[in-house]
Enzyme design. Structure first.
Site, PDB file in Angstrom:
ATOM      1  N   GLU A  57      27.652 -17.335 -14.009  1.00 37.98           N
ATOM      2  CA  GLU A  57      28.062 -18.668 -14.096  1.00 37.98           C
ATOM      3  C   GLU A  57      28.522 -17.770 -12.310  1.00 37.98           C
ATOM      4  O   GLU A  57      28.651 -18.434 -11.439  1.00 37.98           O
ATOM      5  CB  GLU A  57      29.796 -18.554 -15.019  1.00 37.98           C
ATOM      6  N   THR A 176      -1.552   5.363 -38.869  1.00 40.11           N
ATOM      7  CA  THR A 176      -1.163   6.172 -37.033  1.00 40.11           C
ATOM      8  C   THR A 176      -1.283   7.329 -36.824  1.00 40.11           C
ATOM      9  O   THR A 176      -1.080   6.931 -35.157  1.00 40.11           O
ATOM     10  CB  THR A 176       0.651   5.698 -37.414  1.00 40.11           C
ATOM     11  N   SER A 237      17.886  17.375 -36.568  1.00 41.66           N
ATOM     12  CA  SER A 237      18.704  18.062 -37.227  1.00 41.66           C
ATOM     13  C   SER A 237      19.075  19.555 -37.337  1.00 41.66           C
ATOM     14  O   SER A 237      20.317  20.396 -36.740  1.00 41.66           O
ATOM     15  CB  SER A 237      18.370  17.825 -39.175  1.00 41.66           C
ATOM     16  N   GLU A 306      10.324   5.024 -32.114  1.00 41.72           N
ATOM     17  CA  GLU A 306       8.970   5.504 -32.287  1.00 41.72           C
ATOM     18  C   GLU A 306       8.863   6.579 -32.642  1.00 41.72           C
ATOM     19  O   GLU A 306       8.895   7.398 -31.746  1.00 41.72           O
ATOM     20  CB  GLU A 306       9.066   5.213 -30.402  1.00 41.72           C
ATOM     21  N   LEU A 311      10.269  10.270 -40.939  1.00 38.60           N
ATOM     22  CA  LEU A 311      11.578  10.164 -39.930  1.00 38.60           C
ATOM     23  C   LEU A 311      10.903   8.172 -40.090  1.00 38.60           C
ATOM     24  O   LEU A 311      12.419   7.564 -40.262  1.00 38.60           O
ATOM     25  CB  LEU A 311      11.718  10.054 -38.483  1.00 38.60           C
TER      26      LEU A 311
END
Length: 376
Positions: A57, A176, A237, A306, A311
């Protein structure tokens, strides 16, 4: 006043301006503003700038002023409710009131509890007419588009977690990578550039330590222009990220979520300017839900994942994926790594139900966007 007779084109233009704030305004929402003079001329345009900079604005009002004109009696079309609170910048409501505008049409109410209707109330209290785009021609489409543009901001404000978008490139048979882990490149150059445009949207890009070790990715935005680099996040981890990893390189910064405070490894990563957060779960892994809450507190609206199949499977199993961004190549790989390792399921009825949002050709490949059937 019945807005059904209003020309919706200024709001369409405001949405186009809001898109220019992608990769610029994080963590603030992407907002566009168009100011229309009493004679129907568009003579003010603006969009959100970087955090701490002017809002849409104010930019539009400055545009009016730069033209040597006045916004007195003008109509303002803005894609998100003007703010009413003092943050890094003064409230936009005050600027609009001071400028003497006559009407404000907004596409969607701000989900921020500090605003959430208070901006509209402030304007009305000053005698300014306030209307919603939902009452205009194309109203629902305009409202939906404004919300979709800031879907991560809405998620952070309403759910206290980012919008999680899981991106993957797959073959026609859903692989993949090859069994040996080779995945470059399943899809073509156009799909890779498009993927970088989606990285640009995100406040953070996340991967797992397995991908860091195997592929040594940068996970930055290179193939499209951007004003800033997203935060790079590693789920690790046991703090196994090699200190020489490219994902830790400038520009931008890196954040590692771990479950085990290995002091020697922690110090080596701190020397590379990585930030480390401990978020262990009961199994000694990273608590993904706790991680998402922490990222929201850091102002992350959209989280772009990604990662590898393990995971990805953890995110799917926990029900934490809001959107799947899948690039499918017209090729068959056969034996290889799947999109997400979870299951096995006992019944087909237990499979996570998705709905396609869009299917688009990107070069020789397809871009599929799907969301859980429960998310609209």
């Amino acid at each position: 006043m019945n807005l059904s007779t209003f020309d919706p084109s200024p709001m369409h233009e405001a949405l186009g301006l809001a898109h220019q704030a992608i990769g610029l305004s994080e963590p603030n929402p992407r907002v566009g503003c168009v100011i229309v003079a009493r004679d129907g001329r568009v003579f003010g345009r603006g969009h959100s700038q970087q955090a701490g900079g002017p809002h849409a604005e104010v930019m539009a009002l400055r545009d009016v002023q730069a033209r040597g004109d006045s916004a007195l009696g003008a109509s303002v079309f803005v894609t998100l409710e003007p703010c009413s609170h003092h943050g890094r910048t003064p409230p936009c409501c005050e600027a609009l009131i001071e400028a003497g505008v006559a009407r404000v049409v907004m596409a969607v109410q701000d989900p921020n509890p500090q605003v959430a209707g208070q901006g509209a109330a402030c304007l009305r209290a000053a005698g300014i007419a306030v209307d919603m785009a939902a009452d205009m021609a194309d109203g629902k489409a305009l409202t939906d588009a404004a919300r979709e543009l800031n879907i991560g901001f809405f998620s952070r404000m309403q759910r206290a977690r980012p919008w999680v978008r899981l991106k993957a490139a797959v073959s026609l048979d859903g692989r993949t990578a090859l069994d040996n882990g080779v995945s470059q490149w399943i899809t073509g150059a156009a799909a890779r550039a498009d993927g970088h445009a989606w990285r640009k949207r995100a406040g953070a890009v996340l991967t797992g330590v397995g991908t860091v070790i195997e592929d040594n990715p940068r996970l930055d935005v290179r193939l499209v222009e951007t004003a800033h680099q997203p935060l790079r996040v590693i789920v690790d981890s046991r703090l196994q990220t090699p200190p020489a990893s490219r994902i830790l390189d400038a520009p931008g910064s890196a954040l590692i979520y771990a479950a085990s405070p290995d002091e020697r490894r922690r110090l080596a990563l701190l020397e590379r300017d990585a930030e480390i957060e401990l978020r262990p779960d009961a199994a000694g892994k990273v608590d993904l839900a706790a991680m998402l809450r922490d990222l929201a507190q850091r102002g992350i609206n959209e989280l772009h994942v990604e990662a590898g199949h393990k995971l990805n499977g953890s995110f799917v199993r926990a029900g934490l994926v809001d959107e799947f961004l899948i690039y499918m190549a017209p090729k068959l790989i056969g034996t290889g790594r799947e999109l997400a390792a979870f299951g096995p399921l006992e019944r087909l009825e237990d499979a996570p139900a998705l709905r396609f949002v869009s299917v688009t050709s990107i070069g020789p490949d397809l871009r599929l966007i799907a969301r859980p059937a429960t998310i609209r």
